[in-house]
Enzyme design. Structure first.
Site, PDB file in Angstrom:
ATOM      1  N   ARG A 164       0.811  -1.236   0.000  1.00  0.00           N
ATOM      2  CA  ARG A 164       0.000   0.000   0.000  1.00  0.00           C
ATOM      3  C   ARG A 164       0.842   1.282   0.000  1.00  0.00           C
ATOM      4  NH1 ARG A 164      -2.310  -3.395  -1.332  1.00  0.00           N
ATOM      5  NH2 ARG A 164      -4.255  -4.337  -0.616  1.00  0.00           N
ATOM      6  N   SER A 241     -11.608  -0.229   2.448  1.00  0.00           N
ATOM      7  CA  SER A 241     -11.021  -0.537   3.761  1.00  0.00           C
ATOM      8  C   SER A 241     -10.417   0.737   4.328  1.00  0.00           C
ATOM      9  CB  SER A 241      -9.911  -1.582   3.623  1.00  0.00           C
ATOM     10  OG  SER A 241     -10.464  -2.787   3.194  1.00  0.00           O
ATOM     11  N   GLU A 342      -6.011   3.972   5.639  1.00  0.00           N
ATOM     12  CA  GLU A 342      -5.595   3.760   4.255  1.00  0.00           C
ATOM     13  C   GLU A 342      -5.942   4.973   3.368  1.00  0.00           C
ATOM     14  OE1 GLU A 342      -6.109  -0.333   2.692  1.00  0.00           O
ATOM     15  OE2 GLU A 342      -6.819   0.659   0.878  1.00  0.00           O
TER      16      GLU A 342
END
Ligand code: FAD
Length: 349
Positions: A164, A241, A342
């Site tokens: 990520r 998410s 995130e």
């Protein structure tokens, strides 16, 4: 190119919160992107680059400068040195690109079917799903370098892809505007069916599923979790998410195990996560006292996914932040782990 003023940003994001952009442009060519950047810089306006708005929390005050949504479209396929390369404009819809590749029997992105947003977004946080990551197929990324106004081609190793993250959201954050992305895909390749949910979907089936069947399976699994934008499904009003799966050191993992034993819990072991010393953020949230369907005013945790913060209707960015804080506090108090969000926070100072 039309420049608009005071344009609401909430409808351009999947979470649908936040205030307006003071100035808004959508350049459709590289020359227009450069013009817009020059305009913002000559006037001293802070610049924010918007994609499909699926990984954002926009502040209630909005963005004080220029919001630039890259509108460069088009997907082209070409063969080079025995590989199939796909050039896709940053403003192209990501899932349209995946469908395009799968229809041409090219493997490498099928498990990332149904991820919302544009083609410019995936390199930024190295998106991933069901056992595939964008970095595995990205060959190079064409960018406008805001340092000197030059167009550059960044090869995959220069992008610093990890879980990520990439240089685009860490060391070089704000430096580049992604214009086009080139992917190298395997023609006639078999789909990547390694992830538990996908394997379960194809349980009992003889023969290897096709790329198209894998794409459909992923979309159906995502839809059950409200991870596929489906009109009318309130649980989709999210940024996906909201927290990353934490990557722990051995000491942190041991501490977590001791706390879990004390709470008579067993930490689930998923091969895909354990291999990278990651723990399921969803499991941590669900065992810290906050369950799916939990609500706090106009926001809540999705009824279908423990990691998604959902706008239940009329929520503000402040509501989202308050729930984020509550979830982080809960997990920290229960397990001593700091969950990292995130999505990108825009306009928060
Ligand atoms: C329902 C749902 C499911 C999701 N599922 C997943 C998933 O399975 N896996 C996953 O990894 N993510 C997932 N996401 C998160 C999100 O879809 C991805 O991160 C997506 O790639 C973001 O792309 P975007 O175009 O919407 O970017 P935006 O949200 O608009 O922007 C995100 C960041 O990228 C930057 N950016 C965007 N375009 C450019 C550009 N052209 N140049 C420079 N910077 C740019 C922005 O400045 C910002 O910092 C999900 C989100 C939702 C709402």
């Amino acid at each position: 190119m039309l420049m608009q003023e005071n344009v609401p940003l909430a409808p351009m994001t999947t979470l649908q919160v936040g205030g307006p952009a003071r100035y808004f442009v959508q350049p459709n060519t590289i020359a227009e992107v450069s013009d817009a950047v020059n305009e913002a810089s000559s006037r001293g306006w802070p610049l924010f680059v918007l994609g499909g708005g699926s990984n954002l929390v926009v502040a209630d005050a909005g963005w004080p400068g220029m919001v630039l949504r890259v509108g460069i479209r088009g997907i082209e396929q070409r063969g080079e040195n025995g590989k199939w390369l796909f050039d896709a404009g940053a403003g192209e819809e990501w899932d349209r690109f995946v469908a395009f590749a799968v229809e041409r029997d090219c493997a490498g992105v099928e498990c990332m079917s149904g991820i919302p947003g544009g083609v410019g977004g995936p390199p930024v946080q190295n998106v991933g799903a069901y056992g595939q990551e964008a970095s595995e197929t990205i060959e190079n990324v064409q960018v406008l370098d805001l340092k000197d106004g030059q167009i550059r081609e960044l090869r995959n190793p220069s992008c610093g892809f990890q879980y990520r993250t990439s240089i685009f959201n860490t060391s070089e954050k704000g430096r580049y505007i992604i214009l086009r992305v080139t992917f190298a895909l395997r023609t006639g390749g078999t789909p990547h069916v390694e992830y538990a949910d996908l394997k379960k979907y194809f349980d009992g089936r003889t023969g290897v599923p096709s790329l198209l069947e894998t794409r459909e399976a992923v979309r159906q699994i995502r839809s059950r979790k409200a991870m596929l934008i489906t009109p009318g499904d309130e649980d989709c009003r999210s940024a996906g998410s909201f927290f990353k799966n934490p990557v722990l050191t051995s000491n942190q993992y041991q501490d977590l195990q001791e706390r879990a034993v004390g709470m008579k819990l067993e930490i689930p072991s998923y091969p895909a996560l354990s291999a990278q010393h990651k723990v399921s953020a969803a499991w941590l949230v669900e065992h810290s006292g906050l369950a799916k369907g939990y609500t706090r005013g106009a926001v809540g945790i999705s009824r279908k996914h423990a990691l998604a913060i959902v706008n239940l209707g009329g929520a503000t960015a402040a509501d989202v932040v308050a729930l984020k804080d509550e979830i982080q506090r809960g997990v920290s108090d229960s397990f001593g782990i700091e969950l990292m969000p995130e999505p990108v926070f825009v306009g928060f100072e």
